[in-house]
Structures are given as C-alpha cells and as structure tokens.
Design an enzyme around this catalytic site. Structure first.
Site, PDB file in Angstrom:
ATOM      1  N   ASP A 113       0.836  -1.195   0.000  1.00  0.00           N
ATOM      2  CA  ASP A 113       0.000   0.000   0.000  1.00  0.00           C
ATOM      3  C   ASP A 113       0.880   1.258   0.000  1.00  0.00           C
ATOM      4  O   ASP A 113       1.924   1.291   0.654  1.00  0.00           O
ATOM      5  CB  ASP A 113      -0.863  -0.037   1.277  1.00  0.00           C
ATOM      6  CG  ASP A 113      -1.861   1.092   1.359  1.00  0.00           C
ATOM      7  OD1 ASP A 113      -2.825   1.066   0.583  1.00  0.00           O
ATOM      8  OD2 ASP A 113      -1.669   1.997   2.196  1.00  0.00           O
ATOM      9  N   GLU A 136       1.146  -0.490  -5.132  1.00  0.00           N
ATOM     10  CA  GLU A 136       0.084   0.501  -5.255  1.00  0.00           C
ATOM     11  C   GLU A 136       0.756   1.862  -5.347  1.00  0.00           C
ATOM     12  O   GLU A 136       1.226   2.400  -4.348  1.00  0.00           O
ATOM     13  CB  GLU A 136      -0.867   0.466  -4.056  1.00  0.00           C
ATOM     14  CG  GLU A 136      -2.127   1.270  -4.332  1.00  0.00           C
ATOM     15  CD  GLU A 136      -2.459   2.344  -3.302  1.00  0.00           C
ATOM     16  OE1 GLU A 136      -3.451   3.054  -3.514  1.00  0.00           O
ATOM     17  OE2 GLU A 136      -1.732   2.508  -2.308  1.00  0.00           O
TER      18      GLU A 136
HETATM   19  C1  NOJ Z   1      -4.608   3.074  -0.427  1.00  0.00           C
HETATM   20  C2  NOJ Z   1      -5.753   2.193  -0.066  1.00  0.00           C
HETATM   21  O1  NOJ Z   1      -6.253   1.552  -1.212  1.00  0.00           O
HETATM   22  C3  NOJ Z   1      -6.802   3.074   0.588  1.00  0.00           C
HETATM   23  O2  NOJ Z   1      -7.991   2.374   0.809  1.00  0.00           O
HETATM   24  C4  NOJ Z   1      -6.221   3.637   1.866  1.00  0.00           C
HETATM   25  O3  NOJ Z   1      -7.144   4.555   2.427  1.00  0.00           O
HETATM   26  C5  NOJ Z   1      -4.898   4.352   1.623  1.00  0.00           C
HETATM   27  N1  NOJ Z   1      -4.010   3.622   0.745  1.00  0.00           N
HETATM   28  C6  NOJ Z   1      -4.164   4.572   2.923  1.00  0.00           C
HETATM   29  O4  NOJ Z   1      -3.694   3.356   3.419  1.00  0.00           O
END
Ligand code: NOJ
Length: 547
Positions: free
Chosen positions: A207, A249
C-alpha cells in the site's frame, strides 16, 4: 475451474485473474453481522467456479477500522471480528487446495495511532520507539508535499498532545507515518512480511508504496531512498521466501511507474493507474483517442514483471491520472452531484458508473481482460452490484456481497440493524434482483457472461504474456489491437460508441486466415487482400483468433 497446472509456474502472476475481497462485507459465517474468514472460506468454491486465480484480501489485521483496515493496530494477527489466525490459515489451506493463491495488503507507510509502536513513540521523547515515527516541533517541514485525502485533512502534520510534537502523516491524521530512515523500522517490516509468508501467503500488495521516506525540499514521492527500502523487501522475500510476489500501489504516470519494477528486482506487479480512467473516458467520448495515447505512452517492462489492470476497486475511482479538462468531463459525466465525489475521484461502483448497461459492462471487461496486464476484479462487480452513496467515505462501494434473494442478500443471518454496513435494497441494484444465486441459475446473466470471458482468457495465455500492437482503424470510436505470443495471435476490436460501426482493417500479414470469434465460436470470412471489413454492434467487441 482454476488450472492446477499453474501451481508450479513461477510466473503465475503474469496470467492470473485477481479478485479483491473485503472480508468485512463478503460473507458472515457466525451471524454477528460482520464478514469473516470462515464465511470467505465457504465461498471458495464459488470463486473457483468463477475462475479466480488469486484472492487479494484487503487488510484483515486488528484495526479500529477508521480507514477500512488500512489503519493497522497489530501487524501479526487477525481482526477478532474476522476470526482467528487459525481461521486464516484454514482459509489459506482451502484456497491452495483449489489452486487459488492469496495475497494480502502490506500497509507499511503508516500504522494506526492505536498501534502499540505509536503509543510507545508518543509516550516520551526518550522512548526507544520515539524515532519510529516522524516527529517535529513545528508543522512547516516537507512543505512541497501534496495532501492526498483533500476532503478531510488540511495538513500532513498533526499536533499530538501527549507527545507535545507534530507527527507526519500522508493519509488520515489517525495514520502516523513510520520513519523508514530508522533501520529498526525496516527490520520490523521485514519481520512482518516473513510472518505472513511463513504462514503461506503468496504475496503482498504494498500500500502507498511511493511515500515511505521523507526528504526536505522534495515532494517525498518516489524517492531513491524509498526504492531502496522496497528493493530490500524484495531481496528479503527472494532470499527467505522465494516465489512470494510484490504488487505496487503507486498512483503514477507510466514513466514513474516503471521505476517500481526496477531491473526486475523490485515489484513483480504494479497497477496501471493511468489506463483505468481512460477506459471510462473513451466510452464517454465514444473515441479511442485517450486509450491509444496511454497505450503508446506505456513503456516496456522487465520480462518477469506484469501490469495490474482494473476497472474498479475499494477506493474512489481516482481521477489523479487525467488532465484537468478530462477530470472535469468525467465528473460531469459520471458524478454530476457532489455526493458521488470524494477526494480526487468518484465513489461509485462499476455498474452504476455505466448506467447499469450490460453492453458497456461487458465491453469494458472485454477490454480489461485482453489488455496487457493481469486483471484485478472487485468483488460484486461480476454481478453488477450497485453502491450506497449516502454511506460515509468509500463505504459507498463496500456494501455486503449479494449472494441470494434471501434476508440480507444471503450475506449474514444477523438482524438487519446489526449488519456492519447496510445491504443494497433499491429496485435496480438491490439483492432481490442482483445476486449470485439467481445469476448462477440464469445462463444469460452478467455473471455467466463474465465467467465465460475468464474461461476464454485462461485458454489463451497470449492475453497475459503477449506483445501489444495497435491496429489503425478508420473509425475513431473503435479501438483495435493485436496480442501475440509464441506463434499465436488474437485481435481485439472494441466499439466504444452507442452506434454500430463498420470498420476496415489492414490485416495483410494474416491473408488466408479465417478469424475465429474466441468468445462466440463463429468462424468469420477469410481475410483476403482487400481491407478486412468488420461490423460491430453498439458497444460490441470481438476477440478474434488469427491462428
Ligand atoms: C490506499 C488504499 O487503497 C486506501 O484504501 C487507503 O485509504 C490508503 N491507501 C491509505 O492506506
């Protein structure tokens, strides 16, 4: 059924179909109104039947759930409402028995403020954990850094009354960023990865990958120091848990995104963020232009790597990777009222975004499943679930899975007011009309149509492994490309408009071949010297085998 021969393929992720599950709202086995791992395990036969190769489990750790679990309070356990560690390992075993792999979210940029590390860190300036987070006496540092949650956070610094200092956070103020300059933090995160890999997890979605390290005078995005941390994580997994994959991500333009693959020594997978909004934009404009531009702009990646492509996920449909004019057009077209917008994006599910139009939903899946990359599907989109824009934040698109026309859509036996999030009941998208059970029974359902597309995709590895060559088309509303691998070729042709289109393609190299409709089975007219003519229905598409 998933192909069990894939099990020993070290590059399985290059041809896999991924499916995202929010445990909280997928299936509730114990009837307390909250989804759990036993519930998810009981649905594995469904996922296997549908054609899923790998489940991506959204964060399942102990958490106050102020950000859907992306606010972790303990990295090495399961949220009690979701079950126990042994429920989780049972889920892993049952998944693996079916040839389904499992990746989980590794949220390492930040923790919850409830995490004992943060509690200890804030407790005293001399705490051994003080330096595990980013503390300052003023809130003026890193002033070039943008705010991500623009709707709720005025600053990336928040004052902590216990610590008597400001702490740094890229997301919500209850999500303090870890300090990756501290070697103990890096080691702790490697230990977390090992903990889950030892249990048998097949990989991690990292993430917020671009934001790990901070440096004054920069945007703190994509720093070389961050890449070094990520490469270290990869090297650790390769050495200690070979075969465990990493997915990035990173919401970036392709030129920056490719850096996350390194020389094949950083991430195996990275989401292709910029291609996603352009699939919607192309439909809206009835013009393939923006998709073609982005495909041209997408660089080659190392051979052991793969893009992750997606239409929707658990977040807002982000509009960060479009121009200002395109963003305005997309808001106008897909989210005309403010309630449907959040941060820089749109909080709607796939089906309502496409006006519930079956043709458009199938067309975008036809694109998604044939573009270079591994597709990531979002639970519920395969049956055309809707959303609840009155819910807070992104919960709008995280409502309970609709399994059947029974009480609570078959998600839970709990009383309606005990449900962790409400089920959708409206006449168009409510569970009485939109549910798995009915669509499994009806041969003509969306679910069956998409399942068939997955089956066809699995039969043709070129969709995962092949090269991409755009083909010129004499109608701007039609996109066409060739995918080629190992002597096999498929031609994808997509009509993005509401009108039927007659197009002419130069297919000289394929003279003498009669294209086969890979989805429908028909054999089309032989390709001869003249430009080849194809007629497409409104929003129609073809995957044509050219030998
Ligand atoms: C990306 C995640 O997909 C999202 O749901 C989250 O709020 C943020 N990162 C922070 O972790």
């Amino acid at each position: 059924m998933v192909d069990p021969t894939n099990r020993n393929d070290p590059f399985w992720y290059r041809t896999a179909v991924f499916y995202a599950v929010y445990v909280r709202t997928f299936a509730d086995a114990n009837g307390d109104g909250i989804g759990d791992f036993r519930g998810l395990t009981a649905k594995l036969d469904y996922l296997s039947w549908f054609g899923v190769d790998c489940i991506w489990v959204l964060p399942m750790y102990p958490s106050p759930l102020k950000d859907g679990g992306y606010d972790i309070a303990d990295y090495c356990d399961i949220l009690p409402a979701y079950g126990t560690l042994s429920d989780f390992t049972e889920f892993l075993r049952e998944s693996h028995d079916r040839g389904i792999r499992v990746i989980t979210d590794l949220v390492i940029n930040h923790t919850s403020d409830q995490h004992p590390w943060f509690q200890e860190s804030r407790s005293s300036p001399t705490s051994p954990k003080r330096d595990w987070y980013v503390w300052r006496d003023t809130d003026t540092g890193y002033s070039d850094v943008r705010i991500i949650f623009t709707d709720s956070e005025p600053s990336n610094w928040t004052w902590d009354d216990t610590a008597k200092q400001y702490f740094w956070h890229r997301f919500y103020r209850h999500q303090p960023d870890l300090n990756f300059d501290n070697p103990e933090v890096q080691q702790a995160i490697l230990d977390v990865a090992s903990f889950w890999a030892d249990l048998g997890v097949d990989g991690f979605r990292v993430d917020a990958a671009p934001y790990l390290v901070e440096r004054e005078g920069t945007t703190c995005d994509n720093l070389p120091e961050t890449h070094a941390v990520l490469k270290r994580l990869r090297a650790h997994l390769d050495a200690r848990h070979p075969g465990t994959i990493l997915l990035a991500e990173a919401n970036l333009w392709p030129e920056q995104l490719v850096d996350y693959f390194g020389q094949g020594d950083e991430f195996q997978l990275a989401y292709h963020f910029p291609i996603m909004p352009r699939m919607y934009l192309a439909l809206h404009e009835q013009n393939a232009r923006s998709l073609i531009d982005m495909l041209r702009r997408t660089p080659d990646i190392p051979p052991n790597c793969q893009w992750g492509v997606f239409l929707r996920n658990h977040d807002e449909l982000t509009l960060e990777m479009v121009t200002e004019a395109e963003r305005a057009a997309m808001y106008e077209a897909f989210a005309p009222v403010p309630r449907l917008r959040v941060n820089v994006g749109i909080r709607r599910r796939l089906a309502p975004l496409l006006q519930g139009d079956r043709r458009k939903i199938e067309l975008l899946h036809g694109l998604l499943l044939s573009l270079p990359g591994s597709p990531f599907l979002y639970y519920g989109d395969e049956i055309g679930m809707g959303d609840l824009p009155f819910l807070n934040d992104r919960d709008a698109v995280r409502t309970p899975m609709q399994w059947s026309p029974d009480r609570n859509g078959g998600f839970s036996r709990a009383e309606r007011d005990r449900l962790t999030l409400p089920v959708i009941e409206d006449p168009q998208y409510g569970y009485p009309h939109v549910n798995v059970e009915d669509q499994q029974r009806q041969e003509s359902s969306l679910l069956q149509a998409l399942r068939w597309l997955l089956t066809v995709r699995h039969r043709h590895p070129l969709f995962g492994l092949g090269s991409l060559d755009l083909v010129d088309v004499d109608q701007p509303a039609v996109l066409a490309y060739l995918r080629r691998h190992d002597g096999a070729t498929a031609l994808g042709v997509f009509n993005l408009s509401a009108h039927s289109q007659s197009i002419h393609l130069d297919l000289m190299p394929y003279i003498g071949i009669s294209p086969v409709d890979l989805v429908g089975g028909a054999v089309l007219d032989r390709i001869d010297t003249a430009p080849y003519t194809l007629v497409l229905a409104p929003y129609g598409f073809y995957w044509l085998g050219l030998g």
